[in-house]
Design an enzyme around this catalytic site. Structure first.
Site, PDB file in Angstrom:
ATOM      1  N   THR A  26       0.375   0.387   2.013  1.00 38.97           N
ATOM      2  CA  THR A  26       1.202  -0.012   3.160  1.00 38.97           C
ATOM      3  C   THR A  26       1.608  -1.478   3.049  1.00 38.97           C
ATOM      4  OG1 THR A  26       0.172   1.637   4.562  1.00 38.97           O
ATOM      5  CG2 THR A  26       1.242  -0.174   5.695  1.00 38.97           C
ATOM      6  N   GLU A  48      -5.814  -1.318  12.570  1.00 42.22           N
ATOM      7  CA  GLU A  48      -4.645  -1.318  11.680  1.00 42.22           C
ATOM      8  C   GLU A  48      -4.466  -2.683  11.032  1.00 42.22           C
ATOM      9  OE1 GLU A  48      -4.102   1.512  10.896  1.00 42.22           O
ATOM     10  OE2 GLU A  48      -2.163   2.163  11.645  1.00 42.22           O
TER      11      GLU A  48
HETATM   12  N1  HSE Z   1       5.378   1.536  10.618  1.00 42.31           N
HETATM   13  C1  HSE Z   1       4.432   1.354   9.571  1.00 42.31           C
HETATM   14  C2  HSE Z   1       5.178   1.091   8.281  1.00 42.31           C
HETATM   15  C3  HSE Z   1       3.605   2.600   9.422  1.00 42.31           C
HETATM   16  O1  HSE Z   1       6.132   1.817   8.019  1.00 42.31           O
HETATM   17  O2  HSE Z   1       4.836   0.162   7.562  1.00 42.31           O
HETATM   18  C4  HSE Z   1       2.593   2.534   8.307  1.00 42.31           C
HETATM   19  O3  HSE Z   1       1.974   3.802   8.161  1.00 42.31           O
END
Ligand code: HSE
Length: 314
Positions: free
Chosen positions: A188, A135
């Site tokens: 993201t 990640e």
């Molecule tokens: N918790 C993370 C975000 C998940 O919301 O940025 C990304 O898929």
């Protein structure tokens, strides 16, 4: 696992992170879509990627840049087998950059498959820090709310990151999820960078009340409590501006009787949790209709929230 076996195929599920109120600390796995991988032991030293399908050529093939291989390399180093020859074929069976945990599914499926092929030197839980490295590589943050449910299945709470403390929660039997993925780009990294770094005490009180309520609702299989708790005071108001039609879609899902609806991970997918498959089907059709009216291409998925994580296919 049969020690003579030199190749293994496995599946890891897509995941919905945050679950409205639990930014970076809650997530759940769905039955489909997901990713598949074939991991093969070879006589040539080192980790290589043989092929990637279903990614429209978007994912890197270099073993240090690709999440599956980078995670596997780190795992092999940890178990003292960094010279092992490993060949990877990754089959993406879910959209990329969708907020459905695509990089998490890839990070999990490869290391899960290889660990099984090698006779499980590590437990499934112990694979989590390696998947989190994937990640970090994919989006610059080692958040666990996608990789933990992709690896462990069901609903998961990340109680703490330091030290890492991940709790598998109960998954109520009648929970289904409707997902609508509009074909718009939300990275993201960008969706994280727009977030406010400070929140008021007033908002924090509402948020942790809901996180507690959601956890309690899941544990007690109290669908009404789950419904009351699926509310995000902090992240959704900021991020939803990146998702066309979001408010309309959310209101429609709620008006049709979804327990709650919010952004799946960092978006652009919206999820709606529903009691029963029929309700989830109805909600998914209505959500897609809104995108059709807005002339935005989209795809939908309806899936049970599953208790299990990755599966060995063969
Ligand atoms: N918790 C993370 C975000 C998940 O919301 O940025 C990304 O898929």
């Amino acid at each position: 696992m049969n020690t003579n076996k030199t190749s293994i195929r496995a599946f890891a599920p897509a995941t919905v992170a945050n679950v409205a109120c639990g930014f970076d600390v809650m997530g759940f796995a769905v039955e489909s879509p997901g990713d598949e991988v074939q991991v093969t032991l070879t006589d040539t030293q080192g980790v290589t990627i043989k092929e990637i399908t279903g990614d429209e050529g978007l994912l890197p093939l270099h073993p240090d840049e690709n999440t599956v291989s980078a995670v596997i390399k780190s795992y092999l180093k940890h178990i003292g087998k960094e010279n092992l020859g490993v060949e990877i074929s990754l089959h993406k069976k879910m959209p990329l950059k969708s907020g459905l945990g695509s990089s998490a599914a890839s990070s999990v499926v490869g290391v899960y498959a290889l660990n099984k092929l090698l006779g499980s030197p590590l437990t499934d839980e112990a694979l989590l820090p390696f998947a989190m490295e994937g990640e970090m590589l994919a989006c610059g943050a080692a958040h666990a709310d996608n990789v933990a449910p992709a690896l462990l299945g069901g609903f998961v709470l990340v109680r703490s990151y330091d030290p890492l403390d991940v709790i598998k929660l109960n998954t109520p039997a009648e929970l289904y999820c409707a997902l609508v993925h509009p074909h718009v780009d939300v990275k993201t990294k960008d969706a994280r960078s727009i977030l406010k770094k400070d929140i008021t005490l007033q908002k924090a009180i509402v948020q942790w009340g809901n996180v507690g309520g959601l956890v309690a609702g899941l544990m007690m299989e109290d669908y009404d409590l789950i419904k009351r708790s699926l509310h995000d005071e902090i992240i959704e108001p900021t991020r939803s501006i990146l998702i066309p039609g979001f408010q309309q879609i959310k209101e429609k899902a709620l008006s049709l009787g979804a327990l709650g609806a919010s952004i799946s991970g960092s978006g652009p997918t919206t999820f709606a949790l529903c009691r029963g498959r029929e309700k989830a089907e109805e909600v998914s059709i209505a959500m897609k209709e809104i995108y059709t009216q807005l002339a935005i291409e989209s795809e939908t998925f309806v899936s049970k929230v599953i208790k299990s994580g990755p599966q060995i296919i063969s």
